[in-house]
Structures are given as structure tokens and as C-alpha cells.
Enzyme design. Structure first.
Site, short mmCIF file in Angstrom:
data_model
loop_
_atom_site.label_atom_id
_atom_site.label_comp_id
_atom_site.label_asym_id
_atom_site.label_seq_id
_atom_site.Cartn_x
_atom_site.Cartn_y
_atom_site.Cartn_z
N ARG A 1 -1.73 -3.10 -6.81
CA ARG A 1 -2.14 -4.14 -5.84
C ARG A 1 -3.22 -5.02 -6.45
O ARG A 1 -3.17 -6.25 -6.33
CB ARG A 1 -2.63 -3.45 -4.58
N ARG B 1 0.85 -1.19 0.00
CA ARG B 1 0.00 0.00 0.00
C ARG B 1 0.89 1.24 0.00
O ARG B 1 2.03 1.21 0.46
CB ARG B 1 -0.92 0.01 1.22
N HIS C 1 -3.11 1.95 -5.96
CA HIS C 1 -3.77 0.68 -5.60
C HIS C 1 -4.00 -0.21 -6.82
O HIS C 1 -4.26 -1.41 -6.67
CB HIS C 1 -5.10 0.97 -4.90
N LYS D 1 -1.83 -1.79 8.06
CA LYS D 1 -3.03 -1.20 8.65
C LYS D 1 -3.27 -1.77 10.04
O LYS D 1 -2.95 -2.92 10.32
CB LYS D 1 -4.23 -1.48 7.74
N TYR E 1 -11.74 -10.57 -5.85
CA TYR E 1 -10.85 -10.90 -6.96
C TYR E 1 -11.29 -12.16 -7.70
O TYR E 1 -10.78 -12.47 -8.77
CB TYR E 1 -9.41 -11.05 -6.47
N HIS F 1 -4.42 -9.46 3.84
CA HIS F 1 -5.79 -9.13 4.20
C HIS F 1 -6.15 -9.79 5.53
O HIS F 1 -5.83 -10.95 5.76
CB HIS F 1 -6.78 -9.62 3.15
#
Length: 409
Positions: A356, A257, A353, A281, A388, A379
Site C-alpha cells: 500500500r 488492506r 501494508h 474501515k 507520503y 483515506h
């Protein structure tokens, strides 16, 4: 009244303070041309201080504002430059104890609640800086609307009806995403108010939610061919090009990110073990492999172009002060410039992004499982990875039933 020199005429700015200030900027990699311009501004300000008999110890922003009035008809860039010089010089003088710190007024109730809420988001919720920057302004706007006029909050400010009315008033002409973020912020704020004793009940449920259909669209992504063209567009014969090349590889090869790249520090590169420590994150700390081409690009930039700096960040600004990049927006800017060079015009936001999304798409089309993609992208929720599944168009066609024809044939 503004304090004047009670002893006699003002001496303006002592040369030793100006020289020490410029030496500090020189160490931060400002060019000599820029330092010369700043010295001329401070010399003019020193003469003005003498003419106005301004006491150095009580120098503040009001003096700078009075000095800037002489440039009322000057071009905006000159005004902005001189004002920035004076503000930076004032910060230096205060940090060195040469100039008195400005007197601080008692903080208003509105500002106090806002600051407590922001601290709650950072310390207790562990939100990333970007999330705090999203939530904070929504709550500041709400609190400003509940201000009596002197910084005091209205008696019924923290009431379910008041909060809903504020939400409705701010909803006119706004996008669904804007409203979703506002409701999330207000619901978070209601929970904070209850935990801190501002309200007897948690008003969390009183804030209506904005519907958002999950997995409703196919993620926009870059193909491997597009990625290579974009990466190759950087001019690796220049310091900026080598820095940007390393950043683009981190995005494309590792799916980092933008905020994770900005936060990367020198100690996070584990050369011996061949891995990077990523501060993700929610204060998550994770390890990812340092691929050979990424490592070579990082080594080239660090050895040739980064130079010395007090900052521990891996990627620094190209211009003085030579400190770390300001935030994820800086990475987005680098990516958008690469898009322009490659004549690529994506029809969506979030430029960084797209790399990614491209990595996840390439993996799923190569047969990777959802669990493997989730591990690579780090994730925490499988829902984040599930979208996805839609990009495997050929596989989806294989399981789709044929469209019925006339006569049932």
C-alpha cells in the site's frame, strides 16, 4: 457427579452419528486420510465410553479430558489432534441436539461489562474487527484487576485515580506504542461507562495521553522492482501459488488492506462493470476498478482452484475445513512467505501494508496529487495521506536551500 447410563450398559457412540459427523467433514474437503485418523480416535473413545458406562446424552468436555489422561506420556501433536477431534465432535452432537447443551452459569459482572463494551464498539462505534481485538483485551485486563474475586467489581473501580494507577502500573517496561493503545482503549472505555450510566461524569479526560509525533518518519515502502520480484516468486503452477498470486496483485495494484482482502466475497466481484466492492474501515463500502491482470488472476483461481464451499469468501484456506481465511494475519503470513522466496528482508512490521505504501509512493513520484492518492487509498482523513509527501526526495532537494559555507560564499 457425572451422569451415567441409568438403563444399563452404555452403547458408546452409535455408528450413525460417527458416520454423519465424518460426512460433514468430508463435505468440508477433509482428506480421506485425515477422516480415517478421526474415525480411529472416535472408535477408541466409543470403547472407553462403554467401559465407563457414559451416557451419550450427557457427554461433555470433562469426559474428553478423562479419556485424554491415557495419553499422559504421548507426543504433544497426538494429544492435540485427538483432543481437537473430540471437541469438534461434541460441537456437532450439540448442534444436532443429540447431546445436551452445557449448563450456563450466571455471568459475572466483570464479564458482563466487558461484553457490553465490546458490543458498544461494534454496534455503536462501528469499529473494525481488528480494532475491537485491540481494545477488548486492554479493558478485560483492567476489569480483571478490579475483580473482588467472585466476578464482582470493586466499589471504586470506575474512579479517575484507579484508572490512572492501573495505567501507571502497566506502563513499566512497555513501548510507547503499547502505552498509546492502552490509553486510547481506556479513554474509550471511560466514555462508554458514562454513556451507560456506570459513572456520573465522563472520565475521558482523566486518562493521560501518550505523545506521538505525527508524520515523524518516512513510510517504508516497496519499489516497483521489488514488488514485481516478490509477485513473480509465487509458483503459479500450484493451487496455492495461484491463490497467493491473486492476493499479492490485490495488494500491489489496488493497495487493498489485508482485512479488506479477507472480507472479499464472491458477490463483491462485479465482472460486468469491471469493479470490486470493498468493505473498508468503519463499515465503509466503496468501489474500486477491477484491473485486467487482477481480474485474470482472480478468474484463474476461482475457476481452477477455489472449488465448492459453503463460505462466500473469495479466498479459502488450502486445508480443510475449506472456509475463508481467518483474518488479516493470514494475508501477512502469505506476504512474509513471498518475501522469503524473493530474499527480501524488510526492516519493519506490517508486511502486507508495504504494498500500500509502495502504491502511494509510485503515484506521488509520478506526479499524482494528495487528493488523488487519498481517493485511490480511500483515506477518510488527509492527514493519513500527507505523510507520503516525504517520499518525493528529489523534489524536496529542489526546494532545499544550500548549506552555508565558510566565508558566506
Amino acid at each position: 457427579m457425572k451422569a451415567r447410563n441409568s438403563v444399563g450398559s452404555s452403547d458408546g457412540l452409535p455408528a450413525r452419528h460417527v458416520d454423519a459427523f465424518l460426512d460433514r467433514l468430508r463435505a468440508a474437503r477433509y482428506s480421506e486420510v485425515t477422516l480415517g485418523k478421526k474415525r480411529r480416535v472416535l472408535a477408541a473413545f466409543s470403547l472407553w465410553m462403554k467401559s465407563q458406562n457414559i451416557d451419550l446424552a450427557h457427554l461433555d468436555e470433562s469426559d474428553a479430558a478423562l479419556f485424554m489422561k491415557r495419553l499422559s506420556n504421548a507426543p504433544a501433536p497426538r494429544v492435540q489432534f485427538e483432543l481437537a477431534v473430540l471437541r469438534l465432535f461434541l460441537v456437532y452432537l450439540r448442534n444436532e441436539g443429540i447431546v445436551h447443551l452445557p449448563s450456563v452459569n450466571c455471568q459475572s459482572a466483570v464479564a458482563d461489562i466487558h461484553d457490553r463494551y465490546v458490543d458498544y464498539l461494534r454496534q455503536e462505534r462501528g469499529l473494525a474487527k481488528n480494532s475491537v481485538l485491540v481494545y477488548g483485551p486492554f479493558i478485560r485486563d483492567f476489569l480483571d484487576c478490579q475483580d473482588v474475586g467472585n466476578g464482582t467489581v470493586l466499589p471504586d473501580a470506575f474512579d479517575a485515580v484507579t484508572i490512572r494507577n492501573h495505567l501507571l502500573a502497566r506502563s513499566r517496561g512497555r513501548s510507547g506504542e503499547y502505552m498509546r493503545l492502552m490509553t486510547v482503549s481506556l479513554r474509550s472505555f471511560c466514555h462508554f461507562l458514562f454513556l451507560r450510566g456506570y459513572t456520573p461524569h465522563d472520565l475521558y479526560e482523566s486518562v493521560p495521553t501518550v505523545r506521538k509525533c505525527r508524520q515523524s518518519s518516512v513510510p517504508t515502502f516497496l519499489t516497483p522492482e521489488q514488488e514485481e520480484v516478490i509477485i513473480a516468486s509465487t509458483d503459479r503452477s500450484t493451487p496455492r501459488g495461484r491463490r497467493d498470486y491473486a492476493i499479492l496483485l490485490l495488494l500491489a495494484r489496488l493497495g487493498l488492506r489485508a482485512g479488506e482482502i479477507v472480507a472479499l466475497e464472491l458477490g463483491d466481484i462485479r465482472w460486468r462493470s469491471g469493479e470490486l466492492v470493498i468493505h473498508g474501515k468503519g463499515r465503509m463500502v466503496e468501489h474500486v476498478p477491477l484491473l485486467s491482470d487482477v481480474g485474470e488472476a482472480l478468474a484463474s483461481y476461482l475457476q481452477t482452484d477455489r472449488g465448492t464451499s459453503a463460505s462466500r469468501r473469495v479466498f479459502l484456506r488450502m486445508w480443510a475445513p475449506r472456509v475463508g481465511l481467518t483474518g488479516p494475519a493470514a494475508i501477512g503470513h502469505i506476504v512474509r512467505l513471498a518475501f522469503v522466496r524473493a530474499d527480501f528482508r524488510p526492516a519493519c512490521r506490517g508486511a502486507a501494508h508495504l504494498f500500500r505504501h509502495g502504491l502511494a509512493t509510485m503515484m506521488i513520484r509520478s506526479g499524482a496529487s494528495m487528493a488523488e492518492i487519498a481517493e485511490v487509498l480511500r483515506h477518510r482523513s488527509q492527514d493519513s495521506t500527507a505523510i507520503y509527501a516525504k517520499v518525493a526526495f528529489e523534489e524536496l532537494r529542489g526546494v532545499a536551500r544550500s548549506w552555508p559555507t565558510t566565508g558566506g560564499a
